[in-house]
Design an enzyme around this catalytic site. Structure first.
Site, PDB file in Angstrom:
ATOM      1  N   SER A 138      45.558  37.888  51.252  1.00  0.00           N
ATOM      2  CA  SER A 138      45.573  39.241  50.649  1.00  0.00           C
ATOM      3  C   SER A 138      45.530  39.123  49.031  1.00  0.00           C
ATOM      4  O   SER A 138      45.983  38.315  48.675  1.00  0.00           O
ATOM      5  CB  SER A 138      46.936  39.758  51.147  1.00  0.00           C
ATOM      6  OG  SER A 138      46.963  41.084  50.479  1.00  0.00           O
ATOM      7  N   TYR A 148      56.227  38.923  50.962  1.00  0.00           N
ATOM      8  CA  TYR A 148      54.790  39.187  51.535  1.00  0.00           C
ATOM      9  C   TYR A 148      53.878  38.423  50.551  1.00  0.00           C
ATOM     10  O   TYR A 148      52.983  37.749  51.263  1.00  0.00           O
ATOM     11  CB  TYR A 148      54.452  40.816  51.445  1.00  0.00           C
ATOM     12  CG  TYR A 148      53.365  40.900  51.932  1.00  0.00           C
ATOM     13  CD1 TYR A 148      52.919  41.079  53.509  1.00  0.00           C
ATOM     14  CD2 TYR A 148      52.232  41.142  51.121  1.00  0.00           C
ATOM     15  CE1 TYR A 148      51.623  41.331  54.044  1.00  0.00           C
ATOM     16  CE2 TYR A 148      50.730  41.468  51.717  1.00  0.00           C
ATOM     17  CZ  TYR A 148      50.761  41.625  52.886  1.00  0.00           C
ATOM     18  OH  TYR A 148      49.524  41.860  53.308  1.00  0.00           O
TER      19      TYR A 148
END
Length: 257
Positions: A138, A148
């Site tokens: 990402s 994350y």
């Protein structure tokens, strides 16, 4: 005919990879947690593209789920030539608002599962002198965003390091780092997206096309879209934390299978 195994394959980026690879004539192994969705996706892909589609129900937050995928990747009689590690999720809320088990599950899916499946796939690929692994990360990998962002940063560094180790082997690895990508997941999760500007959205099929194009060119990092290339370049220049607000939104996702 070659075979691709895709985790988180029933929706979003994983489903787009399945469609694109099937259209190119590859047989598929689809991995996800929902057996009914897997079987429906497999039937549709087989009918539409005339390829063989196998399903494997597995929860990559569990040892048993990861082991099932490892076993399939190591099956020398049914070799897998392309591995797409797409399964993943995000935890909503600030760090201390998220249960510890949810953070541990994220580490399991984003780190351990990718490590183990990549290790399972690579020896056979290297022996055959061909193959590819796409690990979906990402843009958040380049922005401060708790667990994350940290796991996605690990995916990028892990993938690029292995790509260097296997240079010249015929096996290619890529860390794919998309930004906001339009899928049906936002509606299914009841997540509002009105505060996300229109320029920020990427088309899921274009993300996959750009990934495969860069993979063919031997690029171990793919950041789809000029706007996100600029975001990553800026993130590398600015002090840590200056772009944290952007990454906080990027992490409000959910499991992609």
């Amino acid at each position: 005919m070659t075979t691709a195994l895709i985790t988180g394959a029933t929706a979003g980026i994983g489903a787009a990879f399945a469609r694109r690879l099937a259209r190119g004539g590859r047989d598929l192994v689809l991995v996800a947690r929902d057996t009914a969705r897997l079987e429906a996706a497999a039937a549709d892909l087989a009918k539409t593209y005339g390829v063989e589609v196998e399903t494997l129900t597995a929860d990559l937050a569990t040892d048993a789920g990861i082991a099932a995928v490892e076993d399939r990747l190591r099956d020398a009689e049914r070799p897998v030539d392309v591995l797409v590690n797409n399964a993943g999720f995000g935890n909503r809320g600030a760090f201390l608002d998220v249960p510890l088990q949810a953070e541990l599950d994220m580490l399991k899916v984003h780190v351990e599962a990718i490590l183990r499946t990549t290790v399972a796939a690579l020896p056979g690929m290297r022996e055959r002198g061909r193959g590819a692994v796409v690990n979906v990360a990402s843009v958040a990998a380049f922005l401060p965003r708790g667990t994350y962002g940290a796991t996605k940063a690990w995916v990028v560094n892990f993938t690029q390091g292995i790509a260097r180790d296997l240079s010249g082997s015929g096996v290619r690895l890529q860390a794919l780092c998309p930004g906001f990508t339009r899928t049906e997941f936002h509606e299914r999760a009841g997540m509002g997206t009105s505060d996300i500007p229109s320029w920020a959205w990427l088309d899921v099929d274009r993300v996959v096309e750009e990934s495969l194009r860069d993979l063919a060119r031997g690029r171990s990092l793919c950041v789809p879209g000029k706007r996100y290339k600029a975001v990553v370049a800026l993130a590398r220049l600015l002090p840590a934390g200056r772009l944290g607000g952007v990454s906080s939104k990027a992490a409000r996702t959910y499991r992609t299978d």
